[in-house]
Design an enzyme around this catalytic site. Sequence first.
Site: not given
Length: 276
Positions: A75, A77, A84, A120, A164-165, A209, A232, A235
């Site tokens: 990942d 962030d 983030e 967001r 990554s998201g 992912k 972390d 997700n």
Amino acid sequence: MNLVVFAEDVDSLALKNVAKLTGAHAIEQITPRSFRLLAAQNHAELARTCSAGGLDYAWVPAGRRLKDFGLFVTDMDSTLINIECIDEIADMQGLKAEVAAITEAAMEGEIDFRESLLRRVSLLAGLPEQALEEVYTHRLQLNPGAERLMKGLQRAGLNTVLVSGGFTYFTARLKQRLGFDHAFANELEVIDGHLSGRIVGDIVDAAAKATHLQRIRDQLGLQAHQVIAMGDGANDIPMMNAAGFSVAFHPKPALRELADCCIEHSGLDGVLDLFG
């Protein structure tokens, strides 16, 4: 399974306390920063004792070496980097607190990631694209040990993937900077030099992912036990479940009990100390 204990600077007394607690028959040094406790047995106080001594730990199959793996997926962030990204972009709109609250809820698994991302990103509409450069240049930092980790993985011959998201603006730059073989993330739509508040193309969420991990694993002809995944938050759970060994870096509670190894005191390069 052997108990491996590691830290940036291992305190000998703390190490002996863990060995005594777990009934280890011997202590074997793996690297200057990690030790294998032979024939150790799990104990209810293991996590607390290690934490008190500033130590991280993991149960590692006997004989497992880094070169036995062929793929590493991480990942971005709050894992590879210290921020983030979307929260810092939102700060340019004066909306950091509002967006950060949604981010935290998503990482804790309290709300759906896809829904949270769209909410967001919509709040970023109208922001100049230059804000992304501002975040990358002035706010984004690699977490400790990132560069050493990548060099160690590459020396051992592992294929490396950043998934990554977050956003392609950042993953593309980190891919080039650190030498990842692949990078996948969400693309922010930009119209006339400003963010539209929308995502272009398919959303990279938790399921995506895991799909990227499995696809590249299969392309490389690897089995699940030859894959390391690191993240972390909630997700990251599906991709970590798809890996043979999972590492949680400063994890959210949703991930803490799932991961094979939680890194709380060491840098990201602690991964290299697990296998010798």
